[in-house]
Design a protein around this motif. Structure first.
Motif, PDB file in Angstrom:
ATOM      1  N   GLN A  55       0.853  -1.191   0.167  1.00  0.00           N
ATOM      2  CA  GLN A  55       0.204  -0.122   0.031  1.00  0.00           C
ATOM      3  C   GLN A  55       0.890   1.205   0.037  1.00  0.00           C
ATOM      4  OE1 GLN A  55      -0.984   2.204   2.820  1.00  0.00           O
ATOM      5  NE2 GLN A  55       1.024   1.406   3.486  1.00  0.00           N
ATOM      6  N   GLN A  56       0.377   2.447  -0.238  1.00  0.00           N
ATOM      7  CA  GLN A  56       1.078   3.459  -0.586  1.00  0.00           C
ATOM      8  C   GLN A  56       1.142   4.580   0.623  1.00  0.00           C
ATOM      9  OE1 GLN A  56       0.204   5.281  -4.270  1.00  0.00           O
ATOM     10  NE2 GLN A  56      -0.126   3.521  -5.209  1.00  0.00           N
ATOM     11  N   ASN A  57       0.727   4.325   1.574  1.00  0.00           N
ATOM     12  CA  ASN A  57       0.649   5.385   2.884  1.00  0.00           C
ATOM     13  C   ASN A  57       1.978   5.401   3.220  1.00  0.00           C
ATOM     14  OD1 ASN A  57      -2.086   6.463   3.200  1.00  0.00           O
ATOM     15  ND2 ASN A  57      -2.662   4.667   3.053  1.00  0.00           N
ATOM     16  N   ARG A  58       2.831   6.401   3.738  1.00  0.00           N
ATOM     17  CA  ARG A  58       3.962   6.569   4.413  1.00  0.00           C
ATOM     18  C   ARG A  58       3.755   7.302   5.924  1.00  0.00           C
ATOM     19  NH1 ARG A  58       4.331   2.878   1.383  1.00  0.00           N
ATOM     20  NH2 ARG A  58       5.794   2.479   0.123  1.00  0.00           N
ATOM     21  N   HIS A  59       4.685   7.427   6.672  1.00  0.00           N
ATOM     22  CA  HIS A  59       4.748   8.139   7.800  1.00  0.00           C
ATOM     23  C   HIS A  59       4.570   9.381   7.409  1.00  0.00           C
ATOM     24  CE1 HIS A  59       6.141   9.157  11.739  1.00  0.00           C
ATOM     25  NE2 HIS A  59       6.887  10.064  11.514  1.00  0.00           N
ATOM     26  N   PRO A  60       3.863  10.557   7.919  1.00  0.00           N
ATOM     27  CA  PRO A  60       3.350  10.019   9.280  1.00  0.00           C
ATOM     28  C   PRO A  60       1.829   9.634   9.205  1.00  0.00           C
ATOM     29  CG  PRO A  60       3.241  12.300   8.783  1.00  0.00           C
ATOM     30  CD  PRO A  60       4.016  11.793   7.735  1.00  0.00           C
ATOM     31  N   TYR A  61       1.570   9.214   7.975  1.00  0.00           N
ATOM     32  CA  TYR A  61       0.013   8.938   7.543  1.00  0.00           C
ATOM     33  C   TYR A  61       0.068   7.238   7.397  1.00  0.00           C
ATOM     34  CZ  TYR A  61      -4.752  10.150   6.997  1.00  0.00           C
ATOM     35  OH  TYR A  61      -6.154  10.416   7.202  1.00  0.00           O
ATOM     36  N   LEU A  62       0.736   6.612   7.961  1.00  0.00           N
ATOM     37  CA  LEU A  62       0.819   5.060   7.987  1.00  0.00           C
ATOM     38  C   LEU A  62       0.176   4.715   9.469  1.00  0.00           C
ATOM     39  CD1 LEU A  62       1.025   2.361   6.682  1.00  0.00           C
ATOM     40  CD2 LEU A  62       3.265   2.635   7.028  1.00  0.00           C
ATOM     41  N   PHE A  63      -0.920   4.082   9.552  1.00  0.00           N
ATOM     42  CA  PHE A  63      -1.679   3.750  10.892  1.00  0.00           C
ATOM     43  C   PHE A  63      -1.619   2.338  11.018  1.00  0.00           C
ATOM     44  CE2 PHE A  63      -3.028   8.102   9.682  1.00  0.00           C
ATOM     45  CZ  PHE A  63      -2.748   8.664  10.841  1.00  0.00           C
ATOM     46  N   VAL A  64      -0.836   1.475  10.382  1.00  0.00           N
ATOM     47  CA  VAL A  64      -0.518  -0.006  10.973  1.00  0.00           C
ATOM     48  C   VAL A  64       0.895  -0.449  10.793  1.00  0.00           C
ATOM     49  CG1 VAL A  64      -1.089  -0.497   8.493  1.00  0.00           C
ATOM     50  CG2 VAL A  64      -1.344  -2.269  10.416  1.00  0.00           C
ATOM     51  N   ASP A  65       1.318  -0.968  11.729  1.00  0.00           N
ATOM     52  CA  ASP A  65       2.703  -1.375  11.805  1.00  0.00           C
ATOM     53  C   ASP A  65       2.809  -2.868  11.681  1.00  0.00           C
ATOM     54  OD1 ASP A  65       3.548   1.190  12.902  1.00  0.00           O
ATOM     55  OD2 ASP A  65       3.011   0.483  15.096  1.00  0.00           O
ATOM     56  N   TYR A  66       2.310  -3.574  11.749  1.00  0.00           N
ATOM     57  CA  TYR A  66       2.359  -5.146  11.651  1.00  0.00           C
ATOM     58  C   TYR A  66       0.935  -5.628  11.488  1.00  0.00           C
ATOM     59  CZ  TYR A  66       4.291  -9.689  12.369  1.00  0.00           C
ATOM     60  OH  TYR A  66       4.848 -11.051  12.044  1.00  0.00           O
ATOM     61  N   ILE A  67       0.976  -6.738  10.606  1.00  0.00           N
ATOM     62  CA  ILE A  67      -0.220  -7.479  10.132  1.00  0.00           C
ATOM     63  C   ILE A  67       0.352  -8.857  10.713  1.00  0.00           C
ATOM     64  CG2 ILE A  67      -1.687  -8.586   8.328  1.00  0.00           C
ATOM     65  CD1 ILE A  67      -2.199  -5.608   8.753  1.00  0.00           C
ATOM     66  N   GLU A  68      -0.561  -9.351  11.689  1.00  0.00           N
ATOM     67  CA  GLU A  68      -0.545 -10.526  12.341  1.00  0.00           C
ATOM     68  C   GLU A  68      -1.339 -11.616  11.829  1.00  0.00           C
ATOM     69  OE1 GLU A  68       0.152  -9.738  17.100  1.00  0.00           O
ATOM     70  OE2 GLU A  68      -1.893  -9.014  16.323  1.00  0.00           O
ATOM     71  N   LYS A  69      -2.388 -11.405  10.933  1.00  0.00           N
ATOM     72  CA  LYS A  69      -3.163 -12.472  10.299  1.00  0.00           C
ATOM     73  C   LYS A  69      -3.949 -11.926   9.320  1.00  0.00           C
ATOM     74  CE  LYS A  69      -6.871 -15.767  11.158  1.00  0.00           C
ATOM     75  NZ  LYS A  69      -7.861 -16.318  12.119  1.00  0.00           N
ATOM     76  N   LEU A  70      -3.520 -12.450   7.891  1.00  0.00           N
ATOM     77  CA  LEU A  70      -4.160 -11.923   6.799  1.00  0.00           C
ATOM     78  C   LEU A  70      -4.501 -12.822   5.870  1.00  0.00           C
ATOM     79  CD1 LEU A  70      -3.052  -8.862   4.776  1.00  0.00           C
ATOM     80  CD2 LEU A  70      -3.531 -11.079   3.664  1.00  0.00           C
ATOM     81  N   VAL A  71      -5.753 -13.045   5.535  1.00  0.00           N
ATOM     82  CA  VAL A  71      -6.156 -13.990   4.429  1.00  0.00           C
ATOM     83  C   VAL A  71      -6.609 -13.149   3.416  1.00  0.00           C
ATOM     84  CG1 VAL A  71      -7.834 -15.711   3.837  1.00  0.00           C
ATOM     85  CG2 VAL A  71      -6.832 -15.643   6.175  1.00  0.00           C
ATOM     86  N   PRO A  72      -5.770 -13.065   2.221  1.00  0.00           N
ATOM     87  CA  PRO A  72      -6.159 -12.152   1.045  1.00  0.00           C
ATOM     88  C   PRO A  72      -7.783 -12.252   0.544  1.00  0.00           C
ATOM     89  CG  PRO A  72      -4.179 -12.986   0.589  1.00  0.00           C
ATOM     90  CD  PRO A  72      -4.871 -13.949   1.940  1.00  0.00           C
ATOM     91  N   ASN A 111      -5.695  12.487  22.867  1.00  0.00           N
ATOM     92  CA  ASN A 111      -6.153  11.071  22.438  1.00  0.00           C
ATOM     93  C   ASN A 111      -6.211  11.303  20.894  1.00  0.00           C
ATOM     94  OD1 ASN A 111      -9.266  11.956  21.713  1.00  0.00           O
ATOM     95  ND2 ASN A 111      -8.483  13.320  23.599  1.00  0.00           N
ATOM     96  N   MET A 112      -6.491  10.013  20.240  1.00  0.00           N
ATOM     97  CA  MET A 112      -6.601   9.633  18.852  1.00  0.00           C
ATOM     98  C   MET A 112      -7.627  10.185  18.352  1.00  0.00           C
ATOM     99  SD  MET A 112      -5.648   6.096  16.889  1.00  0.00           S
ATOM    100  CE  MET A 112      -5.020   6.067  15.028  1.00  0.00           C
ATOM    101  N   PRO A 113      -7.753  11.151  17.308  1.00  0.00           N
ATOM    102  CA  PRO A 113      -8.902  11.456  16.574  1.00  0.00           C
ATOM    103  C   PRO A 113      -9.743  10.249  16.127  1.00  0.00           C
ATOM    104  CG  PRO A 113      -7.153  13.000  15.994  1.00  0.00           C
ATOM    105  CD  PRO A 113      -6.484  11.836  16.849  1.00  0.00           C
ATOM    106  N   GLY A 114     -10.958  10.227  16.215  1.00  0.00           N
ATOM    107  CA  GLY A 114     -11.871   9.331  15.653  1.00  0.00           C
ATOM    108  C   GLY A 114     -11.955   9.018  14.536  1.00  0.00           C
ATOM    109  N   MET A 115     -11.573  10.171  13.566  1.00  0.00           N
ATOM    110  CA  MET A 115     -11.245   9.685  11.972  1.00  0.00           C
ATOM    111  C   MET A 115     -10.014   8.897  11.597  1.00  0.00           C
ATOM    112  SD  MET A 115     -14.259  10.209  10.995  1.00  0.00           S
ATOM    113  CE  MET A 115     -13.807   9.475   9.403  1.00  0.00           C
ATOM    114  N   LEU A 116      -8.874   9.256  12.506  1.00  0.00           N
ATOM    115  CA  LEU A 116      -7.803   8.622  12.449  1.00  0.00           C
ATOM    116  C   LEU A 116      -7.757   7.085  12.795  1.00  0.00           C
ATOM    117  CD1 LEU A 116      -5.101  11.118  13.147  1.00  0.00           C
ATOM    118  CD2 LEU A 116      -5.983  10.500  10.965  1.00  0.00           C
ATOM    119  N   GLN A 117      -8.875   6.892  13.777  1.00  0.00           N
ATOM    120  CA  GLN A 117      -8.871   5.579  14.014  1.00  0.00           C
ATOM    121  C   GLN A 117      -9.829   4.847  12.963  1.00  0.00           C
ATOM    122  OE1 GLN A 117     -11.237   5.335  17.969  1.00  0.00           O
ATOM    123  NE2 GLN A 117     -10.538   7.450  18.474  1.00  0.00           N
ATOM    124  N   VAL A 118     -10.771   5.383  12.381  1.00  0.00           N
ATOM    125  CA  VAL A 118     -11.176   4.750  11.044  1.00  0.00           C
ATOM    126  C   VAL A 118     -10.281   4.704   9.894  1.00  0.00           C
ATOM    127  CG1 VAL A 118     -13.067   5.103   9.259  1.00  0.00           C
ATOM    128  CG2 VAL A 118     -13.552   5.729  11.746  1.00  0.00           C
TER     129      VAL A 118
END
Length: 153
Positions: free
Chosen positions: A15-32, A58-65
């Motif tokens: 995927q194309q998001n990069r710091h500071p707008y990348l909001f996932v560090d690790y995927i533990e379980k993925l089934v394509p 606190n983390m803004p709601g839309m960044l949670q989404v």
């Protein structure tokens, strides 16, 4: 398809998001095409904690989404021939922001593709901190490259 895991460098390949707008560090379980579950460690130095809200960060709601959207998008970009393609959020329903997400939290992100057809996916997402539900949403995401294949000419 079999389960896979993705570290941060592998996530960046899909995927194309990069710091500071990348909001996932690790995927533990993925089934394509089915599920994508991972996490984001929220350091006290995240840019949004400095401005939302001073004295009560606190983390803004839309960044949670956005975290849920980015996590779910990986379930689509890991499908054959989709690596690195754009994925956009087009709508969200039943948004629930249940608890504040504070600096230092490990935000657990669980997403399930309920339906995927012709570049349009319906997704269910839930986020947790310390086993407590903090956010949930149903949303739709699109892959423009896939949708364009089905346009009438």
């Amino acid at each position: 398809m079999s389960e896979i895991k993705l570290n941060l460098e592998q996530i960046k390949e899909y995927q194309q998001n990069r710091h500071p707008y990348l909001f996932v560090d690790y995927i533990e379980k993925l089934v394509p095409g089915k599920i994508s579950n991972g996490y984001k460690i929220l350091s006290k130095d995240e840019w949004f904690f400095k401005v939302h809200w001073p004295g009560d960060p606190n983390m803004p709601g839309m960044l949670q989404v956005e975290s849920l959207v980015q996590t779910s998008a990986l379930a689509l970009t890991t499908l054959p021939n989709n690596k690195g393609k754009l994925v956009y959020l087009i709508s969200a329903d039943r948004l629930r922001f249940i608890k504040k997400i504070l600096p230092g939290s490990k935000l657990i992100l669980n997403t399930k593709i309920k339906e995927y057809k012709r570049g349009l996916a319906s997704v269910e997402g839930k986020a947790y901190v310390n086993d407590a539900l903090v956010c949930s949403a149903d949303f739709r995401i699109i892959m423009p490259d896939e949708i364009n294949k089905f346009k009438v000419k």
